[in-house]
Design a protein around this motif. Structure first.
Motif, mmCIF file in Angstrom:
data_model
loop_
_atom_site.group_PDB
_atom_site.id
_atom_site.type_symbol
_atom_site.label_atom_id
_atom_site.label_comp_id
_atom_site.label_asym_id
_atom_site.label_seq_id
_atom_site.Cartn_x
_atom_site.Cartn_y
_atom_site.Cartn_z
ATOM 1 N N ILE A 103 55.116 12.125 -19.592
ATOM 2 C CA ILE A 103 55.377 12.355 -18.168
ATOM 3 C C ILE A 103 54.288 13.237 -17.576
ATOM 4 N N HIS A 104 53.978 14.329 -18.262
ATOM 5 C CA HIS A 104 52.963 15.252 -17.749
ATOM 6 C C HIS A 104 51.593 14.585 -17.690
ATOM 7 N N ALA A 105 51.251 13.822 -18.698
ATOM 8 C CA ALA A 105 49.967 13.115 -18.697
ATOM 9 C C ALA A 105 49.897 12.137 -17.520
ATOM 10 N N ALA A 106 50.998 11.449 -17.231
ATOM 11 C CA ALA A 106 51.033 10.515 -16.105
ATOM 12 C C ALA A 106 50.850 11.253 -14.784
ATOM 13 N N LEU A 107 51.461 12.421 -14.651
ATOM 14 C CA LEU A 107 51.303 13.204 -13.413
ATOM 15 C C LEU A 107 49.858 13.660 -13.247
ATOM 16 N N LEU A 108 49.215 14.028 -14.334
ATOM 17 C CA LEU A 108 47.804 14.421 -14.266
ATOM 18 C C LEU A 108 46.934 13.229 -13.839
ATOM 19 N N LYS A 109 47.242 12.049 -14.372
ATOM 20 C CA LYS A 109 46.498 10.844 -13.980
ATOM 21 C C LYS A 109 46.733 10.531 -12.500
ATOM 22 N N LEU A 110 47.972 10.675 -12.048
ATOM 23 C CA LEU A 110 48.287 10.444 -10.643
ATOM 24 C C LEU A 110 47.489 11.401 -9.756
ATOM 25 N N GLY A 111 47.460 12.668 -10.130
ATOM 26 C CA GLY A 111 46.688 13.649 -9.373
ATOM 27 C C GLY A 111 45.214 13.290 -9.299
ATOM 28 N N THR A 112 44.677 12.821 -10.402
ATOM 29 C CA THR A 112 43.273 12.411 -10.437
ATOM 30 C C THR A 112 43.044 11.196 -9.542
ATOM 31 N N GLN A 113 43.953 10.231 -9.594
ATOM 32 C CA GLN A 113 43.810 9.017 -8.787
ATOM 33 C C GLN A 113 43.767 9.311 -7.297
ATOM 34 N N ILE A 114 44.532 10.303 -6.854
ATOM 35 C CA ILE A 114 44.569 10.585 -5.414
ATOM 36 C C ILE A 114 43.628 11.730 -5.036
ATOM 37 N N GLY A 115 42.816 12.180 -5.997
ATOM 38 C CA GLY A 115 41.838 13.220 -5.705
ATOM 39 C C GLY A 115 42.431 14.603 -5.544
ATOM 40 N N ALA A 116 43.565 14.855 -6.185
ATOM 41 C CA ALA A 116 44.225 16.149 -6.054
ATOM 42 C C ALA A 116 44.530 16.773 -7.412
#
Length: 170
Positions: A20-33
């Motif tokens: 879950i945490h890894a996915a949230l980090l990837k999501l943050g990277t995808q949106i530039g945040a």
């Protein structure tokens, strides 16, 4: 022609915290945040899977592989007098995009909410994320022209919360 593996949806467990945490980090990277994500897997473990969980997760898997997640929590509308659900994060792995996984996750969370008496779903979209806006609009999850999200975080929040009020015991 072989059938593609079935999408399976299941509730997240404490054993999923690192994923879950890894996915949230990837999501943050995808949106530039990515720099705004300060949570740790320990935070998710503590607040999502302790005595009083602050959120739930729905995990999508394809052929046993993690494909995406929807992190959500209950909310309540005093105006409607009904419970609802707030979608905090929706993430689909790049290699599984285009298979309606995000839609399946949202529809399952909505269905579970409705089963429990809920009448609405709410979420926020990053202002620069045009792809997400189009995705939600296509599903009928419309932009609310009469609301605006406000927030206070970090030191400003702590100062606000800790400020004495007239009549407060000191």
């Amino acid at each position: 022609m072989t059938a593609s593996p079935k999408v399976t949806l299941r509730s997240g467990t404490i054993d999923d915290v690192d994923t879950i945490h890894a996915a949230l980090l990837k999501l943050g990277t995808q949106i530039g945040a990515h720099q705004e994500i300060t949570s740790t897997a320990g935070d998710l473990r503590r607040y999502g899977f302790g005595d009083k969980p602050a959120f739930s997760t729905l995990i999508a898997e394809i052929g046993g592989d993690f494909a995406g997640l929807c992190l959500h929590f209950p909310i309540f509308s005093t105006w409607m007098g009904r419970p609802g659900v707030y979608i905090q994060d929706l993430y689909v792995e790049d290699r599984f995009r285009g298979r309606k996984i995000g839609e399946r996750l949202l529809r399952r969370v909505a269905r579970d909410c409705r089963r429990d008496g809920g009448a609405y779903l709410r979420l926020s979209v990053d202002t620069d994320n045009d792809g997400a806006k189009a995705f939600y609009e296509r599903l009928g999850i419309a932009w609310s022209s009469y609301e605006q999200t406000q927030k206070i975080v970090g030191d400003a929040f702590f100062a606000f919360a800790d400020a004495a009020q007239d009549g407060d015991a000191e």
